[in-house]
Design a protein around this motif. Structure first.
Motif, short mmCIF file in Angstrom:
data_model
loop_
_atom_site.label_atom_id
_atom_site.label_comp_id
_atom_site.label_asym_id
_atom_site.label_seq_id
_atom_site.Cartn_x
_atom_site.Cartn_y
_atom_site.Cartn_z
N PRO A 153 0.80 -1.24 0.00
CA PRO A 153 0.00 0.00 0.00
C PRO A 153 0.83 1.28 0.00
O PRO A 153 0.31 2.35 -0.32
CB PRO A 153 -0.84 -0.12 1.27
CG PRO A 153 -0.11 -1.11 2.13
CD PRO A 153 0.55 -2.06 1.20
N ASP A 154 2.12 1.19 0.36
CA ASP A 154 2.97 2.38 0.34
C ASP A 154 3.30 2.82 -1.09
O ASP A 154 3.80 3.93 -1.29
CB ASP A 154 4.27 2.14 1.11
CG ASP A 154 4.04 2.08 2.61
OD1 ASP A 154 3.03 2.65 3.06
OD2 ASP A 154 4.85 1.46 3.32
N LEU A 155 3.03 1.98 -2.05
CA LEU A 155 3.21 2.39 -3.45
C LEU A 155 2.11 3.39 -3.80
O LEU A 155 0.94 3.17 -3.54
CB LEU A 155 3.12 1.18 -4.38
CG LEU A 155 4.26 0.16 -4.31
CD1 LEU A 155 3.96 -1.02 -5.22
CD2 LEU A 155 5.59 0.79 -4.69
N GLN A 156 2.52 4.50 -4.40
CA GLN A 156 1.57 5.56 -4.73
C GLN A 156 1.70 5.95 -6.20
O GLN A 156 2.78 5.85 -6.79
CB GLN A 156 1.81 6.80 -3.86
CG GLN A 156 1.60 6.55 -2.37
CD GLN A 156 0.14 6.29 -2.04
OE1 GLN A 156 -0.76 6.92 -2.60
NE2 GLN A 156 -0.10 5.36 -1.14
N VAL A 157 0.59 6.38 -6.76
CA VAL A 157 0.60 6.88 -8.14
C VAL A 157 0.95 8.36 -8.11
O VAL A 157 0.21 9.17 -7.55
CB VAL A 157 -0.77 6.68 -8.80
CG1 VAL A 157 -0.76 7.26 -10.22
CG2 VAL A 157 -1.14 5.20 -8.82
N ALA A 158 2.11 8.70 -8.68
CA ALA A 158 2.51 10.11 -8.74
C ALA A 158 1.60 10.86 -9.72
O ALA A 158 1.03 11.90 -9.39
CB ALA A 158 3.97 10.22 -9.17
N PHE A 159 1.47 10.32 -10.91
CA PHE A 159 0.53 10.86 -11.90
C PHE A 159 0.38 9.83 -13.01
O PHE A 159 1.17 8.89 -13.13
CB PHE A 159 0.98 12.22 -12.45
CG PHE A 159 2.31 12.20 -13.17
CD1 PHE A 159 2.37 12.01 -14.55
CD2 PHE A 159 3.51 12.38 -12.48
CE1 PHE A 159 3.58 12.00 -15.22
CE2 PHE A 159 4.72 12.36 -13.14
CZ PHE A 159 4.77 12.18 -14.51
N THR A 160 -0.64 10.02 -13.80
CA THR A 160 -0.94 9.11 -14.91
C THR A 160 -0.54 9.77 -16.22
O THR A 160 -0.86 10.93 -16.47
CB THR A 160 -2.44 8.77 -14.93
OG1 THR A 160 -2.77 8.11 -13.70
CG2 THR A 160 -2.78 7.86 -16.09
N LEU A 161 0.16 9.02 -17.05
CA LEU A 161 0.59 9.55 -18.34
C LEU A 161 -0.61 9.66 -19.27
O LEU A 161 -1.56 8.88 -19.18
CB LEU A 161 1.65 8.64 -18.96
CG LEU A 161 2.99 8.58 -18.20
CD1 LEU A 161 3.92 7.56 -18.84
CD2 LEU A 161 3.66 9.95 -18.17
#
Length: 258
Positions: free
Chosen positions: A212-220
Motif C-alpha cells: 500500500p505504500d506504493l503511490q501513483v505520482a501521476f498518470t501519463l
C-alpha cells in the motif's frame, strides 16, 4: 492407326492430370488452416509470462486473468490451452513470429510498432501508464519533474516507447532499461531501493493491495489497449475465431466478470 495415335496423344496429358489431381487436392484444398490444426492437435499453444495479471501457478493449478480468458477461448474451440512461459517479455513477440506458439497472451499493449509485426485481437482491457513512487518519497507532479530522478523500466515494453516519445519534448529526461519484470520493479520502489518506475494501471491496482505504500505520482496521457497477438500471415482463421469469441464474451458479461 492415325486416329489411334491422335487419341493417344490427347489421352496422355489427360491421364497425367488425372493422376496428379489427388496430390494437388491433398496439398491445397485439404490442407488444414491454423484453426483446424489447433483443433486437430487438441491444444492451443499460448506464449505468456508469469505475473499476477497474466499467468501463475497455484496448488490448484494455473491461474491469472490472461490464463482464465485464454482457457475460456480454448474451451470454446474444444481444446486445452498449453501455456509456454517466456522468461523475457521482449522475447514473446519474436518467438510468436518464429512460430513457437499459436498466439500470445501476456498483457501486451497495442502499439504501432508492434502492430507492424503481428496481428492483434480486439482489445480486452484498457489501461493507462502510471508513474509510481513510495509514499514517503518526493512525489513528481508531472513529466518535467521526472528529470534528474532515478527511473527504471522493464526493457522491451511500451513504457520505453512512451518515454522515448516524451523525450522529444523533454530532452533531459533519462531512464534505465532493465531485464526485470515490472512487478519486481514495483517491489524495489516499495523497498526504497528505486525512486520511480512506470507500470500499467491494472498491474498497479493489484500490486498496491500487497504494497500500500506504493503511490501513483501521476498518470501519463493517452489510454492504451491490451490485446492478444497472433502471427501476421495470410491464414487468419484462428484470429477470426478469437475475434468472435471476444465479442461474445463481452456481450455475455463474461469478460467483465473475469
Amino acid at each position: 492407326i492415325g486416329r489411334f495415335h491422335a487419341v493417344s496423344r490427347w489421352l496422355r496429358p489427360a491421364l497425367l492430370v488425372a493422376l496428379l489431381a489427388p496430390a494437388f487436392l491433398s496439398c491445397s484444398f485439404f490442407e488444414k488452416n491454423r484453426l483446424q490444426s489447433v483443433i486437430a492437435a487438441g491444444e492451443l499453444v499460448v506464449l505468456t509470462r508469469t505475473s499476477p495479471t497474466t499467468y501463475y501457478e497455484t496448488p490448484e493449478g494455473p491461474a491469472g486473468f490472461e490464463y482464465d480468458l485464454v482457457k475460456s477461448f480454448a474451451d470454446s474451440l474444444g481444446v486445452k490451452p498449453r501455456s509456454v512461459v517466456v522468461p523475457k517479455f521482449s522475447d514473446i513477440l519474436p518467438r510468436l513470429i518464429e512460430g513457437e506458439g499459436d498466439m500470445a497472451a501476456a498483457g501486451i499493449t497495442v502499439t504501432e510498432s508492434r502492430a507492424r509485426l503481428v496481428r492483434f485481437s480486439p482489445p480486452y482491457q484498457e489501461i493507462r501508464q502510471q508513474v509510481i513512487y513510495r509514499s514517503e518519497n518526493l512525489r513528481p507532479a508531472n513529466v518535467n519533474e521526472l528529470t534528474g530522478r532515478q527511473i527504471e523500466v522493464q526493457s522491451g515494453t511500451s513504457y520505453v516507447e512512451r518515454l522515448n516519445e516524451l523525450r522529444q519534448e523533454y530532452p533531459e529526461l533519462k531512464w534505465t532499461e532493465v531485464e526485470r519484470e515490472t512487478e519486481d520493479l514495483l517491489v524495489t520502489v516499495w523497498e526504497g531501493l528505486l525512486e520511480l518506475t512506470i507500470a500499467d494501471s491494472n498491474i498497479v491496482a493489484i500490486s498496491r493491495q500487497y504494497f500500500p505504500d506504493l503511490q501513483v505520482a501521476f498518470t501519463l496521457p493517452k489510454p492504451e489497449s491490451l490485446a492478444w497477438a497472433f502471427p501476421a500471415g495470410a491464414d487468419q482463421s484462428l484470429h477470426e475465431a478469437a475475434v468472435k469469441f471476444l465479442e461474445k464474451s463481452r456481450a455475455s458479461g463474461e469478460l467483465a466478470q473475469l
